[in-house]
Design an enzyme around this catalytic site. Structure first.
Site, PDB file in Angstrom:
ATOM      1  N   ARG A  57       8.724   2.683  15.207  1.00  0.00           N
ATOM      2  CA  ARG A  57       8.845   1.678  14.145  1.00  0.00           C
ATOM      3  C   ARG A  57       7.544   0.941  13.894  1.00  0.00           C
ATOM      4  NH1 ARG A  57      13.134  -1.110  16.199  1.00  0.00           N
ATOM      5  NH2 ARG A  57      11.921  -2.828  16.860  1.00  0.00           N
ATOM      6  N   TYR A 110      10.613  -7.351 -12.152  1.00  0.00           N
ATOM      7  CA  TYR A 110      11.457  -6.157 -11.974  1.00  0.00           C
ATOM      8  C   TYR A 110      12.889  -6.615 -11.656  1.00  0.00           C
ATOM      9  CZ  TYR A 110      12.917  -1.896  -9.423  1.00  0.00           C
ATOM     10  OH  TYR A 110      13.564  -0.795  -8.969  1.00  0.00           O
ATOM     11  N   LYS A 207       5.889   5.056  -7.116  1.00  0.00           N
ATOM     12  CA  LYS A 207       5.391   5.306  -8.465  1.00  0.00           C
ATOM     13  C   LYS A 207       4.068   6.075  -8.413  1.00  0.00           C
ATOM     14  CE  LYS A 207       9.090   3.157  -9.591  1.00  0.00           C
ATOM     15  NZ  LYS A 207       9.265   1.739  -9.762  1.00  0.00           N
TER      16      LYS A 207
HETATM   17  C1  LIG Z   1      10.290   0.935  -9.137  1.00  0.00           C
HETATM   18  C2  LIG Z   1       9.787  -0.428  -8.942  1.00  0.00           C
HETATM   19  C3  LIG Z   1      10.069  -1.141  -7.786  1.00  0.00           C
HETATM   20  C4  LIG Z   1      10.996  -0.620  -6.717  1.00  0.00           C
HETATM   21  O1  LIG Z   1      10.556   0.532  -6.121  1.00  0.00           O
HETATM   22  P1  LIG Z   1      11.581   1.578  -5.450  1.00  0.00           P
HETATM   23  O2  LIG Z   1      10.716   2.425  -4.625  1.00  0.00           O
HETATM   24  O3  LIG Z   1      12.238   2.270  -6.599  1.00  0.00           O
HETATM   25  O4  LIG Z   1      12.575   0.786  -4.656  1.00  0.00           O
HETATM   26  C5  LIG Z   1       9.497  -2.380  -7.631  1.00  0.00           C
HETATM   27  N1  LIG Z   1       8.708  -2.932  -8.582  1.00  0.00           N
HETATM   28  C6  LIG Z   1       8.434  -2.284  -9.714  1.00  0.00           C
HETATM   29  C7  LIG Z   1       7.561  -2.928 -10.724  1.00  0.00           C
HETATM   30  C8  LIG Z   1       8.963  -1.027  -9.943  1.00  0.00           C
HETATM   31  O5  LIG Z   1       8.692  -0.403 -11.081  1.00  0.00           O
END
Ligand SMILES: *Cc1c(COP(=O)(O)O)cnc(C)c1O
Length: 392
Positions: A57, A110, A207
């Site tokens: 961890r 978000y 992303k």
């Molecule tokens: C997608 C997204 C998140 C969350 O990410 P996940 O990996 O899907 O949980 C947080 N902030 C923004 C701006 C995002 O576009």
């Protein structure tokens, strides 16, 4: 060293691994220690906040490779990995608040980040006030004696309003309030959170860092002062750890971030400009366009723009919007973004707003412009707008 070079070199050490270019993927939970002395010494080092291989961890050389690369790029003191971007947001929020505290969250955050405030913080007696993304210096008047943190995201989710990050961060710092920023849109490459005064920078690595739509990952980097709270919450209290294969995919994605983003940026601006010239489009929300209301802040503070932006169509029935998006061949319809492929989403910004209402006088869409040839993307959208007009 320039960022492009850092992306290629940071967190890699082939000499430590038979000359193999990429850091190895360690699958690990238990780490065995040879003697009681070693075991005790490892515990002492860990308690002192020293990074090391103690237990799965707490990370492995696979995790450290990604953390080091993110810090080299963004300038944070240390970085922690999480199994998703939302896990990173929730952990970072929890790291700084206790019952009776107050949080200032940008109204255009978000959506699920707002849900953390309503569904999680509120249950533990932490109150949230949402503030206008354009608040600027006005943030000072919203800071109360019990305000513990200011949460930022620029540009805003779905509608892309810019925030004056340095002004807000400076006001918060003067009052001893910690600032957290969701920096997913710009990535560590295009916005330098720590230079702009932010204390904690959060990324959905899912992303652009992963960049290939095949793994979930969260990242939180922090200043030296904010790091202990982040690490304690994530590792000691919530037990956040990300799978080694996903961490590996993120560090691999990072190597090509600069070339991918440059192309996303260029193609995104081309599509945005093309849309702005169309009679069906009433508004394009893209901070890199010179007439965007947030353009001056973007130019001052950001080093680039990725391929994610919004636009609004003139008022139209649902069936016309469906005719547009259903027939697109190159734009998949789905959540998330930042992969190599183009995406479209019909959004409802006011579902996630309480302060700055979005004028929903026409359908609002979000595009992620991928790495396809931009002419093909424009042709696909042009055919979509023809279907839209035919269905009006
Ligand atoms: C997608 C997204 C998140 C969350 O990410 P996940 O990996 O899907 O949980 C947080 N902030 C923004 C701006 C995002 O576009």
């Amino acid at each position: 060293m320039k960022d492009e070079t850092k992306l290629v070199t940071a967190g890699r050490d082939p000499e430590a691994n038979f000359g193999i270019v990429n850091p190895p993927v360690y699958h690990a939970s238990t780490i065995v220690h040879a003697t009681l002395d070693e075991w005790d010494a490892a515990h002492e080092r860990r308690k002192a906040g020293e990074r090391g291989v103690y237990y799965g961890r707490w990370g492995t050389p696979t995790t450290f490779a990604l953390e080091d690369a993110i810090c080299a790029l963004e300038g944070g003191h240390r970085c922690a990995v999480y199994p998703s971007g939302l896990a990173a947001i929730a952990s970072a929020l929890l790291a700084f608040v206790k019952t009776g505290d107050h949080v200032l969250m940008v109204d255009t955050a978000y959506g699920p980040a707002r849900r953390c405030c309503e569904g999680l913080l509120k249950r533990f007696g932490v109150e949230t006030t949402y503030y206008d993304p354009l608040v600027g210096k006005g943030i000072e008047e919203l800071i109360r004696p019990n305000t513990r943190l200011v949460y930022l995201e620029a540009p805003g989710s779905l509608t892309f309003e810019m925030q004056d990050v340095p002004v807000i961060a400076e006001a918060a710092r003067r009052r001893g309030v910690v600032t957290l920023m969701d920096n997913t849109w710009a990535t560590p490459l295009y916005f330098k959170s720590f230079e702009k005064g932010v204390d904690v920078s959060i990324h959905a690595g899912t992303k652009y860092v992963v960049g290939h739509s095949d793994a979930m990952l969260g990242l939180v980097s922090a200043t030296r002062e904010a790091w202990a709270a982040i690490e304690g919450m994530s590792k000691d209290l919530l037990g956040q750890a990300a799978g080694p294969d996903d961490v590996y995919l993120a560090q691999r994605g990072l190597r090509t971030l600069a070339v991918r983003l440059a192309r996303h940026w260029e193609s995104g601006v081309k599509v945005a400009e093309w849309l702005r010239g169309r009679p069906e489009v009433v508004r394009v929300m893209h901070p890199a366009l010179p007439d965007d209301p947030g353009h001056a802040l973007w130019r001052r503070d950001f080093l680039g723009a990725p391929g994610l932006f919004g636009f609004q169509l003139k008022p139209a029935p649902r069936k016309a919007v469906a005719a547009l998006v259903d027939g697109l061949e190159l734009f998949g319809m789905g959540a998330s973004w930042g992969g190599y492929e183009s995406l479209v989403l019909v959004s409802r910004p006011n579902l996630f707003r309480s302060v700055r209402r979005w004028p929903e006088d026409g359908p609002t869409l979000r595009l992620h412009i991928g790495l396809e040839a931009v002419d093909d993307l424009i042709a696909d959208l042009e055919a979509g707008l023809r279907r839209f007009n035919d269905a009006l």
